[in-house]
Scaffold this motif. Structure first.
Motif, PDB file in Angstrom:
ATOM      1  N   VAL A 253      -2.849   8.055   7.111  1.00 21.56           N
ATOM      2  CA  VAL A 253      -2.701   6.607   7.215  1.00 21.56           C
ATOM      3  C   VAL A 253      -2.663   6.180   8.678  1.00 21.56           C
ATOM      4  CG1 VAL A 253      -1.167   4.671   6.679  1.00 21.56           C
ATOM      5  CG2 VAL A 253      -1.464   6.531   5.016  1.00 21.56           C
ATOM      6  N   PHE A 254      -3.495   5.199   9.020  1.00 18.69           N
ATOM      7  CA  PHE A 254      -3.461   4.605  10.366  1.00 18.69           C
ATOM      8  C   PHE A 254      -3.017   3.166  10.209  1.00 18.69           C
ATOM      9  CE2 PHE A 254      -6.479   8.026  10.615  1.00 18.69           C
ATOM     10  CZ  PHE A 254      -6.280   8.578  11.880  1.00 18.69           C
ATOM     11  N   LEU A 255      -1.972   2.788  10.898  1.00 20.89           N
ATOM     12  CA  LEU A 255      -1.444   1.442  10.707  1.00 20.89           C
ATOM     13  C   LEU A 255      -1.469   0.630  11.989  1.00 20.89           C
ATOM     14  CD1 LEU A 255       1.739   2.063   8.532  1.00 20.89           C
ATOM     15  CD2 LEU A 255      -0.458   1.136   7.780  1.00 20.89           C
ATOM     16  N   ASN A 256      -2.274  -0.414  11.984  1.00 17.76           N
ATOM     17  CA  ASN A 256      -2.191  -1.424  13.029  1.00 17.76           C
ATOM     18  C   ASN A 256      -1.825  -2.697  12.300  1.00 17.76           C
ATOM     19  OD1 ASN A 256      -3.621  -3.928  14.102  1.00 17.76           O
ATOM     20  ND2 ASN A 256      -3.535  -2.646  15.923  1.00 17.76           N
ATOM     21  N   LEU A 257      -0.602  -3.162  12.530  1.00 18.91           N
ATOM     22  CA  LEU A 257      -0.131  -4.321  11.778  1.00 18.91           C
ATOM     23  C   LEU A 257      -0.392  -5.615  12.532  1.00 18.91           C
ATOM     24  CD1 LEU A 257       3.160  -2.904  10.251  1.00 18.91           C
ATOM     25  CD2 LEU A 257       0.832  -2.843   9.370  1.00 18.91           C
ATOM     26  N   ALA A 258      -0.110  -6.710  11.842  1.00 18.18           N
ATOM     27  CA  ALA A 258      -0.423  -8.024  12.403  1.00 18.18           C
ATOM     28  C   ALA A 258       0.195  -8.222  13.784  1.00 18.18           C
ATOM     29  CB  ALA A 258       0.050  -9.110  11.446  1.00 18.18           C
ATOM     30  N   ASP A 259       1.400  -7.631  13.995  1.00 19.48           N
ATOM     31  CA  ASP A 259       2.037  -7.857  15.293  1.00 19.48           C
ATOM     32  C   ASP A 259       1.744  -6.741  16.296  1.00 19.48           C
ATOM     33  OD1 ASP A 259       3.449  -6.004  13.934  1.00 19.48           O
ATOM     34  OD2 ASP A 259       5.447  -6.865  14.287  1.00 19.48           O
ATOM     35  N   ASP A 260       0.867  -5.812  15.924  1.00 18.30           N
ATOM     36  CA  ASP A 260       0.419  -4.814  16.897  1.00 18.30           C
ATOM     37  C   ASP A 260      -0.722  -5.421  17.706  1.00 18.30           C
ATOM     38  OD1 ASP A 260       2.199  -2.816  16.169  1.00 18.30           O
ATOM     39  OD2 ASP A 260       0.908  -2.088  14.547  1.00 18.30           O
ATOM     40  N   PRO A 261      -1.009  -4.839  18.873  1.00 21.17           N
ATOM     41  CA  PRO A 261      -2.039  -5.432  19.732  1.00 21.17           C
ATOM     42  C   PRO A 261      -3.392  -5.534  19.003  1.00 21.17           C
ATOM     43  CG  PRO A 261      -0.933  -3.619  20.854  1.00 21.17           C
ATOM     44  CD  PRO A 261      -0.403  -3.639  19.468  1.00 21.17           C
ATOM     45  N   ALA A 262      -4.008  -6.690  19.146  1.00 18.25           N
ATOM     46  CA  ALA A 262      -5.276  -6.926  18.460  1.00 18.25           C
ATOM     47  C   ALA A 262      -6.364  -5.977  18.948  1.00 18.25           C
ATOM     48  CB  ALA A 262      -5.705  -8.375  18.647  1.00 18.25           C
ATOM     49  N   VAL A 263      -6.402  -5.721  20.251  1.00 16.81           N
ATOM     50  CA  VAL A 263      -7.501  -4.896  20.768  1.00 16.81           C
ATOM     51  C   VAL A 263      -7.431  -3.449  20.298  1.00 16.81           C
ATOM     52  CG1 VAL A 263      -8.403  -6.130  22.743  1.00 16.81           C
ATOM     53  CG2 VAL A 263      -6.253  -4.895  22.951  1.00 16.81           C
ATOM     54  N   GLU A 264      -6.219  -3.030  19.921  1.00 16.30           N
ATOM     55  CA  GLU A 264      -6.094  -1.668  19.387  1.00 16.30           C
ATOM     56  C   GLU A 264      -6.979  -1.503  18.151  1.00 16.30           C
ATOM     57  OE1 GLU A 264      -2.112   0.768  19.032  1.00 16.30           O
ATOM     58  OE2 GLU A 264      -2.537  -0.097  17.069  1.00 16.30           O
ATOM     59  N   ARG A 265      -7.211  -2.635  17.457  1.00 16.06           N
ATOM     60  CA  ARG A 265      -8.037  -2.607  16.233  1.00 16.06           C
ATOM     61  C   ARG A 265      -9.456  -2.126  16.487  1.00 16.06           C
ATOM     62  NH1 ARG A 265      -5.285  -8.278  14.972  1.00 16.06           N
ATOM     63  NH2 ARG A 265      -3.261  -7.259  14.894  1.00 16.06           N
ATOM     64  N   ILE A 266      -9.881  -2.190  17.750  1.00 20.60           N
ATOM     65  CA  ILE A 266     -11.223  -1.703  18.062  1.00 20.60           C
ATOM     66  C   ILE A 266     -11.286  -0.191  17.852  1.00 20.60           C
ATOM     67  CG2 ILE A 266     -12.925  -1.446  19.922  1.00 20.60           C
ATOM     68  CD1 ILE A 266     -12.630  -4.286  18.990  1.00 20.60           C
TER      69      ILE A 266
ATOM     70  N   PHE B  46       0.829  -1.204   0.000  1.00 21.79           N
ATOM     71  CA  PHE B  46       0.000   0.000   0.000  1.00 21.79           C
ATOM     72  C   PHE B  46       0.865   1.257   0.000  1.00 21.79           C
ATOM     73  CE2 PHE B  46      -3.472  -2.799   1.454  1.00 21.79           C
ATOM     74  CZ  PHE B  46      -4.487  -2.322   0.662  1.00 21.79           C
ATOM     75  N   MET B  47       1.846   1.291   0.911  1.00 17.89           N
ATOM     76  CA  MET B  47       2.619   2.516   1.073  1.00 17.89           C
ATOM     77  C   MET B  47       3.418   2.843  -0.183  1.00 17.89           C
ATOM     78  SD  MET B  47       1.450   3.414   3.873  1.00 17.89           S
ATOM     79  CE  MET B  47       2.336   4.936   3.963  1.00 17.89           C
ATOM     80  N   ALA B  48       3.986   1.789  -0.813  1.00 20.99           N
ATOM     81  CA  ALA B  48       4.770   2.025  -2.027  1.00 20.99           C
ATOM     82  C   ALA B  48       3.891   2.644  -3.101  1.00 20.99           C
ATOM     83  CB  ALA B  48       5.378   0.708  -2.517  1.00 20.99           C
ATOM     84  N   ASP B  49       2.675   2.124  -3.233  1.00 24.96           N
ATOM     85  CA  ASP B  49       1.777   2.649  -4.252  1.00 24.96           C
ATOM     86  C   ASP B  49       1.350   4.082  -3.931  1.00 24.96           C
ATOM     87  OD1 ASP B  49       0.454   1.130  -6.653  1.00 24.96           O
ATOM     88  OD2 ASP B  49      -1.052   2.559  -5.922  1.00 24.96           O
ATOM     89  N   PHE B  50       1.054   4.332  -2.666  1.00 22.86           N
ATOM     90  CA  PHE B  50       0.665   5.694  -2.258  1.00 22.86           C
ATOM     91  C   PHE B  50       1.793   6.681  -2.558  1.00 22.86           C
ATOM     92  CE2 PHE B  50      -2.396   4.170   1.301  1.00 22.86           C
ATOM     93  CZ  PHE B  50      -3.376   3.981   0.355  1.00 22.86           C
ATOM     94  N   GLU B  51       3.046   6.226  -2.283  1.00 30.83           N
ATOM     95  CA  GLU B  51       4.172   7.122  -2.491  1.00 30.83           C
ATOM     96  C   GLU B  51       4.413   7.375  -3.972  1.00 30.83           C
ATOM     97  OE1 GLU B  51       7.764   6.088  -0.180  1.00 30.83           O
ATOM     98  OE2 GLU B  51       6.346   6.080   1.497  1.00 30.83           O
ATOM     99  N   ARG B  52       4.358   6.270  -4.748  1.00 31.74           N
ATOM    100  CA  ARG B  52       4.648   6.391  -6.176  1.00 31.74           C
ATOM    101  C   ARG B  52       3.649   7.317  -6.862  1.00 31.74           C
ATOM    102  NH1 ARG B  52       4.379   1.290  -7.517  1.00 31.74           N
ATOM    103  NH2 ARG B  52       2.328   1.497  -8.466  1.00 31.74           N
TER     104      ARG B  52
END
Ligand SMILES: Nc1ncnc2c1ncn2[C@@H]1O[C@H](COP(=O)(O)OP(=O)(O)OP(=O)(O)O)[C@@H](O)[C@H]1O
Ligand SMILES: Nc1ncnc2c1ncn2[C@@H]1O[C@H](COP(=O)(O)OP(=O)(O)O)[C@@H](O)[C@H]1O
Ligand SMILES: [Mg+2]
Ligand SMILES: [Mg+2]
Lengths: 582, 460
Positions: B207-220, B192-198
């Motif tokens: 952009v808000f980024l909660n990645l797979a290894d970020d806390p799951a509950v933050e996704r709420i 995503f980021m590469a495309d946004f930049e290009r």
């Protein structure tokens, strides 16, 4: 310290829309004001000193220790002039007023009466001093929109002899009539939403609600005062069908409840209805309509209340002697609101987490439909049509099943049909109407003596096709005997021409009974001609490819279709004749 | 601010705090660990005996020695014009090394519902350049139209192509993209980021980024932060905002996790009974408001567990959103991009945005006819598998071939192929012209006369 009961208590616990108060004297279903902001709530459970309340507004920020006050009243709606053309939330707060008071978003803690208490209406009495009136007696009229709003003695007022009755311009709160015992009557009265309004007698529904929808009027009709369910997975056409009914059905008053559904759908009704005309009266549709919009993101407790608010308003117009139809989209969201509240109460869950009283609530609701003799001995009706949104489109779930046990008409939406854009996606094999017998005579006398026969014929062809399709699935269509290939063709015409109806086409969206009959008759004519030609030895391929019938689908989109239809019939005749003679 | 050390229990993302002063429902809570790190949470249940706090971050390190501070207010976020171009964490903190957001306003992240009376009907056609969307499942400004996909399918490519190509023909109003990732992988993030930049999209994106290894509950909170930002940009600053939320399935999993920790009676397949209402509080935050310039269009992505559209996540979503674009594994296997299966796809707001003066007068009818013909051809494939092609009638054979053509020419297009709506509709006509004219029963005679290639050629 012993907490002594009073009409004031304090909050002890807040858990989403459910809060607990102590020190409050309360009865079930009393309306209470919760917290410093006086949010509206309703008592739904009493457990020792703990009074459990569902709150109709967002409870964020409310703390234990804040005050709770009991109004001692039940959740009620205001009934009187001003209802028509309104759009309300689930507890009858006018959305227009809410917007004026708090802007584009719905904030909390704002109360607004259901009716304007300032507007003056011209009251014309229909009774005079000395007349004897009882509960529900009509005492006067107000020309509200193009609809005459009849003012009645509230059903819970004993009545008596009229001492004085006025004529002129009044607000809904001003007294227009005084009885000899001193009772003062206004144009408005309140009625608790959870209590059905009384009638003299329930009658047998034997007049169809004509909807202008071919598959409904033609195959699975509903009676005025009847009940129907329209279950279907998402995108199958529940809302479009309900809106088509709200637009075109020959009810005099329409109550449309958007219960836990989309905001934009209500906006669409709001923008579209004022532009549309009632095909019967030529008046703007909005003038006979009351909207209730408690969308999916508005508080769930108010969603739970919205169906009661709606049906009470419907009963009120019925009591004036009107035929009212009520659409609830979707009753599943109402059931889910019950489930949500029930689980907060930590009640023992029944099937799929729904409360054990789900079936009882559903049947109490649909029981409020009916064709009645009003307290004033007029005839009125409330027809109830509920959308059902089964999870995964699976009709075996509790809400669909419990609904089907009650309602008399089942319009089964089918994702397979909607995916191929066969609309309305009502499956003609699974759907049914239990009113066919009682409506038989009406069709006989008002459409044609042939109607019932031709309807039965069409159903038969469609059923036959379903059987034949199973064979086709195994051997291909060319392997069918000639006669059955014609049946398949006739069934295709029934499906594509008669059953399919485009709700977005300005002409096809509404089809009166005469046109419905004309279309069916023409397909029947083709069928008779086709079987006849076949007997005379004409090749099936030629019969199926008959040119004249290609013009038939266009009839649906043509307003003044009679001349075109005559031409098609004549061409069909001529073509068959030529084939037979060749 | 008073700090409590009265934690009685910690279970999953929930912390139970005893003996507090009155605490408000929904209040923002700060949890201070013994090592000084601070975590955030929210009050889920409050009474004079116990307060239940849902922590938005990992509970690792929280113990009975942690301090609890109740902030006295619900969760608010700072918003401002300078958010454009910024990359924030799923909890809203700068992640790009830049300064804190200069708040022009602090807004409650639980957005209030738009009053239906204040809404205006979305009806402005957005051209995505993808035929299966523009011609047969048209998107309009202010709509919420998700992509229902499956794991390993090219939904990200489709979302990016849409973000790249979307335009309202003939308009150059200010637009912005709000992108919220919930539990996506680092690799997806890069994509995503590469495309946004290009493409330079980043300049007008938040952009808000909660990645797979970020806390799951933050996704709420992530989608709520994103939508609060979007509403601010749209309804206060007048931008036309496209919100991309991905992946809503991860959001729902987080919701399920919290429900389980609270020992709630689960609904279907273990998801909370209130998931419909909860999802509605996200999806319904889209639309147009009368008298305001901007709009919020929502394009969320969800992966259907087991490709099952009846799974509660797609099912409840489909009941709320205004249609869905369904990505098909079968088409993907056939090597067709974008593998959009039009049959289960739907745009509910299409009718308002198409037709004469908006797209073209034949649009609706062409779309209906394409559907009907493709559905019929597609059904026949099953039959052919049993009885063989020879048992088919001539008519059936034509429909069968139509289905192949439809997938090969109409559905299939390049990643950078940006078709105008006229091109898409003309392509549709070209395919319909392979069928006998009298089979085109969904289209009025006069439209056939006007647009059918046969007559157009004659006319030309
Ligand atoms: N109500 C209907 N309207 C239009 N076509 C129908 C209808 N019912 C059946 N058909 C036709 O027959 C086909 C199969 O019918 P249907 O889907 O009802 O069978 P089914 O037994 O439910 O199928 P499956 O076993 O695949 O679930 C449909 O795809 C359609 O072509
Ligand atoms: N009678 C109809 N004519 C044409 N299109 C229809 C009809 N009924 C439904 N549709 C189409 O199906 C879509 C979904 O219908 P809707 O009533 O919103 O479904 P549901 O309420 O069951 O989720 C509509 O947006 C419309 O495109
Ligand atoms: Mg609907
Ligand atoms: Mg089958």
């Amino acid at each position: 310290m012993e907490v002594k009961g009073s009409n004031k208590g304090t909050l002890k616990r807040i858990s989403g829309p459910v809060v607990t108060a102590v020190g409050l004297d309360a009865h079930m279903y009393d309306v209470v004001k919760v917290g410093n902001e006086q949010l509206m709530g309703e008592v739904i459970k009493i457990q020792g000193d703990n009074i459990i309340i569902q709150v109709y507004e967002d409870t964020s920020g409310i703390r234990p220790g804040e005050p709770v006050e009991n109004t001692g009243l039940s959740l009620a709606v205001e009934l009187g002039p001003g209802l028509l053309t309104s759009i309300y939330d689930g507890i009858q707060r006018p959305l227009e007023v809410l917007m004026d008071k708090m802007g584009d978003f719905i904030e909390r803690g704002v109360s607004a009466p259901g009716l304007s208490h300032e507007t003056k209406w011209d009251f014309v009495p229909t009774k005079k001093a000395g007349d004897e009136v009882g509960p529900g007696t009509i005492i006067g009229e107000v020309q509200e929109t193009n609809i005459l709003h009849r003012i009645m003695v509230p059903p819970n007022v004993k009545g008596g002899r009229i001492k004085e009755i006025k004529s002129g311009s009044f607000t809904v709160e001003e007294t227009v009539c005084v009885l000899e015992d001193g009772t003062q009557l206004q144009m408005m009265h309140k009625w608790p939403v959870r209590v059905p309004r009384p009638v003299t007698e329930k009658k047998n529904p034997d007049i169809p609600l004509i909807t202008g929808q071919r598959i409904l009027d033609g195959l699975f009709p509903i009676a005025k005062g009847g009940t129907a369910a329209i279950p279907g997975p998402f995108g199958s056409g529940k809302t479009v069908t309900q809106q088509a009914l709200a637009k075109w059905s020959d009810a005099e008053i329409v109550v449309y409840i958007g219960c836990g559904e989309r905001g934009n759908e209500m906006t669409e009704v709001l923008t579209e209805f004022p532009e549309l005309e009632d095909p019967k009266t030529g008046k703007p549709l909005m003038e006979r309509t009351v909207l209730i919009a408690n969308t999916s993101n508005m508080p769930v407790a108010a969603r739970e209340a919205s169906v009661y608010t709606g049906i009470t308003i419907a009963e009120y117009f019925r009591d004036m002697g009107y035929d009212v139809s009520l659409m609830a989209d979707s009753t599943s969201r109402w059931a889910e609101a019950m489930r949500e509240i029930s689980s907060r109460l930590e009640e023992m869950p029944g099937e799929e987490g729904y409360p054990a009283y789900l079936a009882a609530r559903l049947s109490e609701f649909y029981e409020r439909a009916g064709r009645v003799e009003t307290l004033d001995h007029e005839s009125g009706s409330v027809t109830v049509i509920g959308a059902v949104s089964p999870p995964g489109g699976d009709f075996s779930e509790p809400v669909t099943q419990n609904t089907l046990r009650i309602v008399k008409v089942f319009w089964a939406l089918d994702a397979k049909l909607s995916q191929r854009r066969h609309f309305p996606a009502i499956n003609w094999l699974n759907s049914y109407s239990l009113y066919l017998d009682t409506l038989h005579d009406w069709y006989d006398q008002n459409v044609s003596a042939e109607w019932n026969t031709i309807r039965a014929w069409a159903m038969e062809v469609l059923q036959k096709e379903a059987e034949l399709q199973e064979i086709v699935q195994l051997v291909g269509s060319d392997a069918l005997p000639d006669e059955e290939q014609v049946t398949i063709e006739v069934a295709r015409m029934l499906r594509e021409i008669f059953l399919q109806q485009n709700a977005f086409d300005p002409v096809d969206t509404y089809c009166n009974m005469e046109k419905q009959y004309d279309i069916l008759k023409t397909i029947r004519l083709y069928a008779d001609g086709a079987y006849g030609a076949q007997k005379a030895g004409v090749a099936t391929a030629q019969i199926v490819a008959l040119k004249a019938k290609n013009d038939l689908p266009q009839i649906k989109f043509t307003k003044d279709y009679k001349a075109d239809l005559e031409k098609i019939v004549a061409n069909m005749d001529a073509e068959f004749k030529a084939l037979r003679e060749a | 601010m008073k700090e409590y050390r009265t934690i009685t229990q910690i279970a999953g993302p929930l912390v139970f705090v005893g003996k507090t002063e009155p605490v408000g429902y929904g209040e923002l809570v700060n949890i201070v660990q013994s090592d000084g790190t601070m975590k955030r949470g929210q009050v889920l249940d409050t009474s004079d005996e116990i307060v239940v706090v849902q922590v938005f971050e990992d509970t690792r390190g929280i113990g009975r020695d942690s301090g609890i501070r109740f902030t006295g207010e619900t969760i608010k976020m700072p918003v401002g014009r300078d958010m454009l171009g910024r990359i924030l964490s799923g909890g809203g903190k700068p992640k790009d090394g830049g300064p804190d957001i200069v708040p022009e306003k602090r807004l409650d992240i639980i957005g209030a519902a738009i009053n239906p009376y204040a809404r205006a009907s979305p009806r402005q056609f957005i051209q995505t350049g993808i035929s299966t969307i523009d011609a047969t499942n048209t998107l309009v400004r202010g709509q919420k139209l998700p992509i229902f996909s499956g794991s390993g399918l090219p939904h990200n490519e489709i979302a990016l192509q849409i973000a790249r190509q979307s335009k309202v023909p003939g308009s150059d109003e200010e637009f912005a993209v709000v992108f919220a990732a919930m539990g996506i992988t680092k690799e997806e993030e890069n994509q995503f980021m590469a495309d946004f930049e290009r493409t330079g999209a980043l300049e007008h994106a938040v952009v808000f980024l909660n990645l797979a290894d970020d806390p799951a509950v933050e996704r709420i909170v992530t989608p709520r932060l994103a939508l609060t930002t979007a509403e601010y940009l749209a309804f206060e600053l007048g931008y036309h905002v496209l919100v991309i939320l991905t992946d809503m399935t991860n959001y729902c999993e987080a919701l399920r996790q919290i429900g389980a920790a609270r020992e709630e009676v689960p609904g279907r397949r273990g998801y909370p009974g209130y998931m419909y209402t909860d999802l509605a509080s996200i999806y319904e935050r889209a639309g147009i408001i009368k008298g305001k310039k901007g709009s919020v269009t929502q394009f969320s992505i969800l992966t259907m567990p087991g490709d099952d559209i009846t799974h509660p996540i797609p099912d409840l979503s489909g009941y709320i959103t205004e249609g869905q674009i369904v990505v098909s594994r079968e088409l993907h296997r056939k090597g067709i991009y974008p593998p959009i299966n039009v049959l289960p796809s739907l745009s509910r707001l299409m009718n308002l945005g198409i037709g004469d003066k908006m797209t073209r007068e034949d649009h609706k009818k062409v779309s209906d006819q394409l559907y009907a013909a493709y559905a019929e051809g597609n059904d026949l494939r099953g039959l052919v598998a049993i009885v063989g092609k020879d048992a088919l009638s001539e008519r059936d054979r034509q429909f069968l071939e139509f289905a192949d053509l439809f997938e090969g020419k109409f559905v299939r297009q390049g990643h950078y192929e940006d078709r105008s709506i006229q091109e898409s509709l003309d392509l549709g006509w070209e395919l319909l012209a392979t069928l006998p004219e009298e089979q085109l029963v969904r289209i009025d005679r006069d439209l056939i006369r006007k647009y059918h290639p046969k007559y157009r050629k004659q006319g030309a």
